[in-house]
Design an enzyme around this catalytic site. Sequence first.
Site, PDB file in Angstrom:
ATOM      1  N   ARG A 166       0.742  -1.121   0.134  1.00 56.65           N
ATOM      2  CA  ARG A 166       0.064   0.271  -0.113  1.00 56.65           C
ATOM      3  C   ARG A 166       0.910   1.197  -0.207  1.00 56.65           C
ATOM      4  O   ARG A 166       0.313   2.385   0.471  1.00 56.65           O
ATOM      5  CB  ARG A 166      -0.808   0.068   0.998  1.00 56.65           C
ATOM      6  CG  ARG A 166      -1.937  -1.019   1.311  1.00 56.65           C
ATOM      7  CD  ARG A 166      -2.979  -0.855   0.137  1.00 56.65           C
ATOM      8  NE  ARG A 166      -4.177  -1.698   0.519  1.00 56.65           N
ATOM      9  CZ  ARG A 166      -4.125  -2.953  -0.042  1.00 56.65           C
ATOM     10  NH1 ARG A 166      -3.146  -3.484  -0.472  1.00 56.65           N
ATOM     11  NH2 ARG A 166      -5.248  -3.791   0.199  1.00 56.65           N
ATOM     12  N   SER A 238     -10.308  -0.325   3.936  1.00 56.38           N
ATOM     13  CA  SER A 238      -9.510  -0.756   5.076  1.00 56.38           C
ATOM     14  C   SER A 238      -8.971   0.746   5.761  1.00 56.38           C
ATOM     15  O   SER A 238      -8.327   1.392   5.056  1.00 56.38           O
ATOM     16  CB  SER A 238      -8.283  -1.393   4.851  1.00 56.38           C
ATOM     17  OG  SER A 238      -9.036  -2.901   4.451  1.00 56.38           O
ATOM     18  N   GLU A 334      -3.750   3.079   6.691  1.00 54.16           N
ATOM     19  CA  GLU A 334      -3.688   2.989   5.389  1.00 54.16           C
ATOM     20  C   GLU A 334      -4.255   4.149   4.779  1.00 54.16           C
ATOM     21  O   GLU A 334      -3.906   4.959   3.879  1.00 54.16           O
ATOM     22  CB  GLU A 334      -4.554   1.790   4.853  1.00 54.16           C
ATOM     23  CG  GLU A 334      -4.345   1.573   3.321  1.00 54.16           C
ATOM     24  CD  GLU A 334      -5.568   0.519   2.768  1.00 54.16           C
ATOM     25  OE1 GLU A 334      -5.368  -0.361   3.534  1.00 54.16           O
ATOM     26  OE2 GLU A 334      -5.812   0.741   1.765  1.00 54.16           O
TER      27      GLU A 334
END
Length: 340
Positions: A166, A238, A334
């Site tokens: 990510r 998320s 994230e």
Amino acid sequence: MQKLYDNFLLKEFNTFGVSAVAKHYLAIDSSDELVGAFQSNIQLINESRLSLGAGSNLLFLSDYDGLIIHPLIEGIRIVSEQKYHVEVEVGAGIKWDSFVAWCVDNGWHGVENLSLIPGDVGAVPVQNIGAYGVEASSLISEVKGIDIQSLKEISLDREACKFGYRTSLFKEKLKENFIVTSVVFRLSVQPHFTLKYEGLEPTISQYGEINLQNIRKAIISIRESKLPDPKVFGNAGSFFKNPVVAENIATSLKNLYPEMPVYPVGTDQVKIAAGWLIDKAGWKGRSFGNAAVHEKQALVLINKGGATGQEIFRLSEMVAEDVLQKFDIALEREVQVVGN
Ligand code: EPU
């Protein structure tokens, strides 16, 4: 047509649905427009900048005192077709899932496990999106964009993008100074499936044989069963990353909680499911003001309606503090937090 606005409301431009206002907002249809906008408004170069896709990974804590750049660049172009692979250049403003659907219709393999991920193509390399055993970085051969300091087009190959879990160079070193205008994907013409994600194969079999269409259907049904639709409850997928820890730390926790899901990373590290930790800590479905932890997937924070960025952020802090206290594991966000 290049469009520059003052005091622009971002509520419809972030999937949390937070009512932040940007000092300046610039929508561009091409690289030339982006360059032209900076040349004709030279004061813009001194403002902080943020590149916006569908706003599906952003949390605004306050109004944004700077320039939001929104690339709406369209177009899909086949760069090359070979025996085993096809390369396709896709404009940053194309909706990611419409590109996935197009690849599946063409019988090109690679992106199908990334079906239904919200967002635009321009954000795909920045965030190195991933799901169900596939990361976008494995499919990207080149990223093109504009370097804001020189106003020149730059092209980076996969190696140069420094992709990680990510993350990428665009989120780190090139943050604020590089605007993605298009991405070149390398797709497989030959059948090539990634089915290792637990529960994927049985779900596909409900639709019939293993093929691109049925994989896409299965992924869409899994996502829809767990992840809230941002049109119903604002969210950014998320909220935290799955923490990567040393194997011995995971082993000690596994002794206490044998059911805890873990995934090996390389030889001596392990990824732990943050959703499980948050769930186990008792946060699933809990609220703080108008923000809540989603009741079907604890890794997702939602806006129940009218939540401020501060409320969502405070909830995330409470969750992370509690997970740290209970499991001695630090959660890393994230979602990109903007403002203060
Ligand atoms: N789990 C729980 N309780 C929960 C949530 C999860 O026990 O409330 C358990 C699940 O049962 C499973 C494990 O935790 O055993 C992992 O959960 P899941 O498969 O739902 O995936 P995840 O680790 O929570 C990651 C990605 C998602 C991606 C899915 C599927 C990250 C941060 N998230 O989630 O990506 O869709 O795997 O591959 O890596 C995103 O980045 O926005 C995103 C949605």
